[in-house]
Structures are given as C-alpha cells and as structure tokens.
Design a protein around this motif. Sequence first.
Motif, mmCIF file in Angstrom:
data_model
loop_
_atom_site.group_PDB
_atom_site.id
_atom_site.type_symbol
_atom_site.label_atom_id
_atom_site.label_comp_id
_atom_site.label_asym_id
_atom_site.label_seq_id
_atom_site.Cartn_x
_atom_site.Cartn_y
_atom_site.Cartn_z
ATOM 1 N N GLN A 251 72.439 27.071 144.002
ATOM 2 C CA GLN A 251 71.681 25.947 143.458
ATOM 3 C C GLN A 251 70.689 25.408 144.489
ATOM 4 N N VAL A 252 71.187 25.146 145.682
ATOM 5 C CA VAL A 252 70.354 24.557 146.729
ATOM 6 C C VAL A 252 69.263 25.522 147.162
ATOM 7 N N ASN A 253 69.599 26.787 147.313
ATOM 8 C CA ASN A 253 68.598 27.775 147.736
ATOM 9 C C ASN A 253 67.468 27.896 146.713
ATOM 10 N N ALA A 254 67.804 27.875 145.424
ATOM 11 C CA ALA A 254 66.778 27.961 144.385
ATOM 12 C C ALA A 254 65.895 26.727 144.396
ATOM 13 N N PHE A 255 66.483 25.573 144.682
ATOM 14 C CA PHE A 255 65.711 24.335 144.750
ATOM 15 C C PHE A 255 64.774 24.346 145.955
ATOM 16 N N VAL A 256 65.294 24.730 147.091
ATOM 17 C CA VAL A 256 64.495 24.736 148.323
ATOM 18 C C VAL A 256 63.357 25.752 148.233
#
Length: 416
Positions: A251-256
């Motif tokens: 989730q975080v990697n896709a957001f960043v």
Amino acid sequence: MKKRVFISLLLVMLIGVFSFGVVTLNFIEVLTSPARTQVIKEIIADFEAKNPDIKINLISPPYEQADQRATLMLNTNQALDIIEVRDYTVKQFVNNGKLENLESYLAGWEHNDTLTFVANQAARTVDDTAFIVPQFFFIKGLFVRTDVLEELGVNYIPKTMSELVELCIEITDPDKNQFGFGFRGKSWEFKFSDLIATSFLSDIDAANIYKTQSGDVYFDDPRALEGLKMYVRLFEGGVPADGINWGFNEQVNAFVSGITPFLIQDPDTVALVDEMLGREYYTVVPVPVGPSGKAYLDYGFSGLGIPSYSKHKEEAWEFIKYISSPEVNAYYSKSYGPLPIHSSTYENDPYFSSGVYTAWSYMMSHPEKYVFASYPLDSEKWPGWPEIHQQDMQSLLLGDTTIEAVAAKWAEYWAD
C-alpha cells in the motif's frame, strides 16, 4: 581503629537514612520495540530526576511474548505496579479484578479536562469506568498525493465515499500504470471494507461495530449490501489486479510511487511517508463520510493501569500522570508516531496543530460525523474472524461467490 569503625557505622546509618522511603515500581510494557523502549527509558530518567524517592524498574519482554508475560504476572499477583494494557486485553483484566479503578485519581488530575473525547471513551472501555489512562491512538486518515492529482487535472479532494470511489475509477488508466486507491487485500483487510460498508448505516452500535443500536447484526441489511457493492466496484475499477494480495508495505509503496494517489492508513505512516517521499508531496484529510453522513472509525490504543493488588498505587499514579501530561505525551507521540491524548496538544503544539495532523484533530472533535466504534474483541468468535473474512472477501473479489452469499454467512457467524 575505633574511629574507623565509628565512621563506617555512621556511613551505613546515613545511607540507610537517605535510602529510606525510596520506592521501586515495577512497570511492564507490552508494545515493545527498541526505539519505543528507549523513549520510555528517557521519560523514566526524567521522572526519576524530578522524583528521587521513586525508582522505576522497566520490564520489556520481547513483543511476541509481552502480552502473555503481562497476563501471567497479573494473574499470579507478581510484583507489579504499572502495566501497559491494550485495547483487547483491558476487559479481561477488569473482569478478573486485576485493575484499579482510576476515577478518583483522574478527578484530581489537573490535566483531566484536556483529555480528548476519544481518550475519555477509551479510558472507560469497560463498565463506563476508567481503569486505564490511554497513552496514544491509531486512527485512520485519508492520505492524498496532491501533486499526482494536480498532474491528472483533479482540483478537489473527496469528502464522501461516493466521491472517493468514483474519482479513483475516473483516474485509473492501467495502460499508464495509474490507479486510484491503495487497496488492502490481506492482513486485517476487513478494517478497510468495514470502513466503506458501515458508512451506509446511521445506527451502528459504537460498542460493537458489527451490530446496530437495536442489537441486530447488519451484514445482510440492504444498506450494508450497498456498501459492499461500492467496495467491490472500487476494487474492480480503481485498483491494480494484484491489489488483492497487498498488505501494508505494498500500500505504502504504491502511494509513494504515485501509482495510487489515495491511501487510508494510521498516523504512524506519516513518518514513513515523510522519509520516503516528503511532506510537500502529500497531505492527510478526514476520512470521507458515507450516505449516512457518518464514518465509523475503529481506534487502536494502549494505556497504563495500576494492578489492583499493587502496594504502591500512589507512587504509580505519580508516574502515570507524569507520562500522560500534555508535554510528555506529545514528546512520546512525536517519537513513536501515534496520536496524542490531549486536545490542548492539537491546539498549542505546532507539530500537531498544523499540517497533516489537523485531519485527525478534526475527526476527534466532530463526533456527530466521526463515530469511534469498537470491534467485539472479547467475543470467542473474534480470533477466527480475520481469516474467515479474508478468505470470503478474496472469493468475492475474484468472482467465486456473491455479495449476498458472503453477507448471509457473516450475519450467521455473528448472530447471538
């Protein structure tokens, strides 16, 4: 020789005098991590410097064993004066008569009036009585990549679930590897689907997020079915196909990376995104509300309590009120990542009174829109629920079952 003996005896007497009255408190923490334990040790050192007649022995078991160790110590009345209590252990400890009622302590505390609405609610999780003083909260907010939205020509941020889902679908373009939402497919994914489904109902019981105020399980309620349909629509139209397998890191990697400009996550994600991306590229806003005009937010927390059998309750309270004071609690929260417990912190501390934290401050100060609801953690059905829900939701998203079928199954599972 006699003079030496006399001096030695005098020194022993003096040491005894100066050590007399020093109380050592045993304090066990359960959410242990090297970084957090170091912060607690710093706070303890400051407290001991200000209170030379009180020493604190910090017990920090490995995280995987900490809850079991704390429970064992309480149940066997081992020497313990301060205990970190989690949201899902507080009722067990209270029912076993192991935690002291803190209402009289709080009534005389100078900072009692600045505890947030959520802090007061968490303190009184059991029997509407304060058995703990919460230390922090994990509450979800909507993280938004403002720079990505600008590049895509989007000039607004969704305020409703419908707006969020439709915008995520609108900006999705698989050929450009652009999608809308940072989906959670695994590991407690029900907290994300519940957030959308419950927003369609106006009468959820805050004491049990899986029931209405009339005591009915609502999974097969037509309103909840509409919420599930919206969730499925979000997955099918605004999420990468492999989102069904995403956990926190994905989730975080896709957001960043900008693949998904919308992410719903807890405040401890802020420091991580700041490090990986930079505060200038994103913001956090209140979670969108549903057709009911509400959003039902679960809140994770831990707090400090005093064992009912402690022989040093007054001294234990001195430390609890110190670590729970606005200044120290704000320092603790900044270092660790969660939300502080005092409304005055959100008003007076620049770190929490501006920027991304205003989203959480707004949600905590508007209970008419943001209802903080609890999961039935003490139910015997709870331990098996996360796996059951995940399996059923994966089958639903893959098209192997229907919304009506899983809703009926869940309603039967949680029926009294």
